[in-house]
Design a protein around this motif. Structure first.
Motif, PDB file in Angstrom:
ATOM      1  N   SER A 254       0.915  -1.323   0.110  1.00  0.00           N
ATOM      2  CA  SER A 254       0.083  -0.016   0.007  1.00  0.00           C
ATOM      3  C   SER A 254       0.928   1.225  -0.018  1.00  0.00           C
ATOM      4  N   GLU A 255       0.441   2.145   0.533  1.00  0.00           N
ATOM      5  CA  GLU A 255       1.145   3.467   0.540  1.00  0.00           C
ATOM      6  C   GLU A 255       2.035   3.603   1.762  1.00  0.00           C
ATOM      7  N   LEU A 256       2.173   2.383   2.424  1.00  0.00           N
ATOM      8  CA  LEU A 256       3.300   2.417   3.478  1.00  0.00           C
ATOM      9  C   LEU A 256       4.534   1.860   3.196  1.00  0.00           C
ATOM     10  N   LEU A 257       5.222   2.549   4.264  1.00  0.00           N
ATOM     11  CA  LEU A 257       6.939   2.188   3.911  1.00  0.00           C
ATOM     12  C   LEU A 257       7.480   1.841   5.291  1.00  0.00           C
ATOM     13  N   GLY A 258       8.650   0.983   5.497  1.00  0.00           N
ATOM     14  CA  GLY A 258       8.787   0.848   6.923  1.00  0.00           C
ATOM     15  C   GLY A 258      10.383   0.752   6.745  1.00  0.00           C
ATOM     16  N   LEU A 259      11.065   1.228   7.946  1.00  0.00           N
ATOM     17  CA  LEU A 259      12.224   1.169   8.110  1.00  0.00           C
ATOM     18  C   LEU A 259      12.563   0.470   9.470  1.00  0.00           C
ATOM     19  N   ILE A 260      13.486  -0.805   9.507  1.00  0.00           N
ATOM     20  CA  ILE A 260      13.906  -1.258  10.792  1.00  0.00           C
ATOM     21  C   ILE A 260      15.281  -0.814  11.258  1.00  0.00           C
ATOM     22  N   TYR A 261      15.450  -0.277  12.296  1.00  0.00           N
ATOM     23  CA  TYR A 261      16.710  -0.002  12.998  1.00  0.00           C
ATOM     24  C   TYR A 261      16.835  -0.520  14.345  1.00  0.00           C
ATOM     25  N   VAL A 262      18.156  -0.815  14.610  1.00  0.00           N
ATOM     26  CA  VAL A 262      18.316  -1.288  16.069  1.00  0.00           C
ATOM     27  C   VAL A 262      18.962  -0.290  16.923  1.00  0.00           C
ATOM     28  N   LYS A 263      18.391  -0.201  18.137  1.00  0.00           N
ATOM     29  CA  LYS A 263      18.661   0.989  18.971  1.00  0.00           C
ATOM     30  C   LYS A 263      20.180   0.409  19.717  1.00  0.00           C
ATOM     31  N   GLU A 264      20.989   1.605  19.922  1.00  0.00           N
ATOM     32  CA  GLU A 264      21.917   1.499  20.981  1.00  0.00           C
ATOM     33  C   GLU A 264      21.790   0.896  21.979  1.00  0.00           C
ATOM     34  N   ILE A 265      23.131   0.459  22.671  1.00  0.00           N
ATOM     35  CA  ILE A 265      23.156   0.037  23.881  1.00  0.00           C
ATOM     36  C   ILE A 265      24.490   0.448  24.526  1.00  0.00           C
ATOM     37  N   SER A 266      24.505   0.466  25.869  1.00  0.00           N
ATOM     38  CA  SER A 266      25.607   0.966  26.490  1.00  0.00           C
ATOM     39  C   SER A 266      26.501   0.000  26.669  1.00  0.00           C
ATOM     40  N   GLU A 267      27.811   0.380  26.916  1.00  0.00           N
ATOM     41  CA  GLU A 267      28.845  -0.720  27.090  1.00  0.00           C
ATOM     42  C   GLU A 267      28.787  -1.599  28.437  1.00  0.00           C
ATOM     43  N   ALA A 268      28.035  -0.732  29.351  1.00  0.00           N
ATOM     44  CA  ALA A 268      27.680  -1.581  30.741  1.00  0.00           C
ATOM     45  C   ALA A 268      26.689  -2.691  30.508  1.00  0.00           C
ATOM     46  N   ALA A 269      25.488  -2.120  29.901  1.00  0.00           N
ATOM     47  CA  ALA A 269      24.248  -2.985  29.735  1.00  0.00           C
ATOM     48  C   ALA A 269      24.850  -4.143  28.672  1.00  0.00           C
ATOM     49  N   ASN A 270      25.743  -4.020  27.898  1.00  0.00           N
ATOM     50  CA  ASN A 270      26.331  -4.949  26.873  1.00  0.00           C
ATOM     51  C   ASN A 270      26.775  -5.927  27.684  1.00  0.00           C
ATOM     52  N   GLU A 271      27.595  -5.363  28.747  1.00  0.00           N
ATOM     53  CA  GLU A 271      28.312  -6.597  29.458  1.00  0.00           C
ATOM     54  C   GLU A 271      27.596  -7.285  30.352  1.00  0.00           C
ATOM     55  N   LEU A 272      26.469  -6.649  30.916  1.00  0.00           N
ATOM     56  CA  LEU A 272      25.577  -7.404  31.665  1.00  0.00           C
ATOM     57  C   LEU A 272      24.801  -8.273  31.109  1.00  0.00           C
ATOM     58  N   ARG A 273      24.447  -8.075  29.852  1.00  0.00           N
ATOM     59  CA  ARG A 273      23.559  -9.272  29.201  1.00  0.00           C
ATOM     60  C   ARG A 273      24.573 -10.345  28.909  1.00  0.00           C
ATOM     61  N   LYS A 274      25.892 -10.207  28.448  1.00  0.00           N
ATOM     62  CA  LYS A 274      26.839 -11.354  28.376  1.00  0.00           C
ATOM     63  C   LYS A 274      27.001 -12.065  29.768  1.00  0.00           C
ATOM     64  N   SER A 275      27.018 -11.248  30.875  1.00  0.00           N
ATOM     65  CA  SER A 275      27.162 -12.136  32.052  1.00  0.00           C
ATOM     66  C   SER A 275      25.799 -13.071  32.314  1.00  0.00           C
ATOM     67  N   GLU A 276      24.783 -12.464  31.855  1.00  0.00           N
ATOM     68  CA  GLU A 276      23.441 -13.136  32.167  1.00  0.00           C
ATOM     69  C   GLU A 276      23.200 -14.193  30.864  1.00  0.00           C
ATOM     70  N   GLY A 277      24.227 -14.261  29.855  1.00  0.00           N
ATOM     71  CA  GLY A 277      23.750 -15.520  28.920  1.00  0.00           C
ATOM     72  C   GLY A 277      22.714 -14.783  27.946  1.00  0.00           C
ATOM     73  N   LYS A 278      22.446 -13.700  27.878  1.00  0.00           N
ATOM     74  CA  LYS A 278      21.381 -13.380  26.907  1.00  0.00           C
ATOM     75  C   LYS A 278      21.836 -13.242  25.295  1.00  0.00           C
ATOM     76  N   THR A 279      21.044 -13.308  24.674  1.00  0.00           N
ATOM     77  CA  THR A 279      21.463 -13.430  23.154  1.00  0.00           C
ATOM     78  C   THR A 279      21.941 -12.080  22.808  1.00  0.00           C
ATOM     79  N   PHE A 280      22.615 -12.175  21.822  1.00  0.00           N
ATOM     80  CA  PHE A 280      23.364 -10.903  21.194  1.00  0.00           C
ATOM     81  C   PHE A 280      22.508  -9.812  21.060  1.00  0.00           C
ATOM     82  N   TRP A 281      22.878  -8.653  21.524  1.00  0.00           N
ATOM     83  CA  TRP A 281      21.869  -7.525  21.703  1.00  0.00           C
ATOM     84  C   TRP A 281      21.004  -7.163  20.329  1.00  0.00           C
ATOM     85  N   MET A 282      21.934  -7.127  19.155  1.00  0.00           N
ATOM     86  CA  MET A 282      21.697  -6.614  17.992  1.00  0.00           C
ATOM     87  C   MET A 282      20.439  -7.865  17.334  1.00  0.00           C
ATOM     88  N   ASN A 283      20.430  -9.006  17.872  1.00  0.00           N
ATOM     89  CA  ASN A 283      19.371 -10.142  17.406  1.00  0.00           C
ATOM     90  C   ASN A 283      18.247 -10.297  18.409  1.00  0.00           C
TER      91      ASN A 283
END
Length: 377
Positions: free
Chosen positions: A288-317
């Motif tokens: 239709s007349e609709l268009l979309g853009l997907i983006y991945v939002k940023e993450i802080s270094e501290a939050a990224n390290e915490l995700r790693k320590s908790e065994g969470k999936t890679f933040w971009m995924n």
């Protein structure tokens, strides 16, 4: 009189705020689940609504990648390994794949375009010499993008959201699109990076991040929608003469790198570790007349390290970091949308999207997909 003017001013302010902060016009609603008969990772790259079949691949790791056709419920109709040195094979890793207008299958690599039937028997092959060879792991990353129709097809050589920059390329001299011209049987380049306002000030010969082209073609009018991984504009091109048809400005809620234009290296917040800044990932063209853009939002270094320590999936995924911006007739709509269960693979007819489910805690005997629909609120 003064009181009346104050009340009038407050009224217009309230009206402005209510319009700018109004509820989103659309939301995503899940309409169907698809169970692909595979324990290995599955990627889906195209859909034929007339036959209700999907085209994609199955990544069997050490056993290789199989090209595959699935029915509308996920049943594997046919799958074949076709990377190799045999007469039916392609020599380098596949970048893109898609259905041809006659119902067959295009598979495009950095070196060749191979046409198969849906049993993956080779019908034809076109060889070309790219300026930069791209290697990807697993299966094709995106849908094949033809620029012309007919037996001799022109097409974009470098896949969407893949870095086509060589080690010695100077960013300000880069062209973002390379395409095969079927008429002259040559590779040609268009859309200089220097033409993007975001990168007007880049002079460094060594730029610290990759800048990936992101594009999709409208199958109805053949217009090409283009942006880059770090960009605040979607540009619509006529891929015959590469004239600009429209410029669509983009305003992200989370994109610190774009707070200053032209882009500066300081905006990227680089460290010795992997880049953590926001980036565009995919353009969605609805029917239709609709268009979309997907983006991945940023993450802080501290939050990224915490995700790693908790065994969470890679933040971009992680769907938590995925955002969808919608545009209607070239105008951005308020708010940003998310799909909590997974990542959008592609658009489908009737303003629907195919979603690869990633937030699945229990073990399954199939590979899960879902179909979500854009509905007006």
């Amino acid at each position: 009189m003064k009181i009346f003017l104050i009340k009038t001013s407050l009224f217009f302010c309230a009206t402005f705020l209510s319009s700018t902060l109004s509820a989103q016009e659309y939301t995503f609603k899940k309409v169907k689940e698809i169970r692909v008969e595979s324990l290995a990772e599955v990627g889906i790259r195209d859909y034929d609504p007339k036959r209700d079949i999907y085209l994609g691949f199955i990544d069997k790791r050490s056993e290789g990648v199989e090209l595959a056709v699935f029915d509308g419920n996920g049943k594997i109709l046919n799958s074949q390994k076709r990377d190799g040195e045999g007469p039916e094979d392609y020599l380098s890793s596949a970048l893109a794949m898609g259905f041809s207008p006659d119902g067959n299958v295009f598979v495009q690599t950095s070196l060749e375009l191979v046409k198969y039937d849906t049993q993956f028997i080779r019908l034809s092959k076109v060889r070309f010499e790219p300026k930069t060879t791209i290697v990807v792991y697993s299966g094709p990353r995106s849908k094949f993008v033809p620029l012309t129709r007919g037996n001799d097809v022109s097409f974009i050589v470098n896949g969407t959201n893949l870095n086509n920059r060589g080690f010695n390329d100077v960013p300000k001299k880069m062209d973002m699109i390379e395409y095969y011209n079927a008429g002259s049987q040559t590779i040609q380049s268009v859309i200089p990076l220097s033409s993007r306002k975001v990168f007007e000030g880049i002079e460094d010969e060594v730029f610290p991040v990759s800048i990936n082209p992101i594009f999709i073609i409208d199958s109805k009018n053949s217009n090409l929608y283009f942006t880059t991984s770090i960009d605040n504009e979607i540009t619509v091109y006529n891929p015959i003469n590469w004239n600009v048809i429209q410029r669509i400005p983009v305003k992200h809620e989370f994109f610190k790198a774009l707070e200053d234009i032209p882009l500066k290296e300081a905006n990227l917040g680089l460290s010795n570790k992997s880049p953590l800044f926001s980036r565009n990932q995919k353009i969605l063209k609805f029917d239709s007349e609709l268009l979309g853009l997907i983006y991945v939002k940023e993450i802080s270094e501290a939050a990224n390290e915490l995700r790693k320590s908790e065994g969470k999936t890679f933040w971009m995924n992680d769907p938590e970091f995925q955002r969808v911006i919608l545009f209607k007739n070239g105008v951005q709509l308020p708010g940003e949308l998310t799909i909590p269960s997974g990542l959008i693979e592609m658009t489908l007819p009737n303003n629907r999207v195919l979603v690869k489910v990633v937030n699945q805690k229990e073990e399954l005997d199939y590979y899960p997909y879902e179909i979500w629909e854009l509905v007006e609120q």
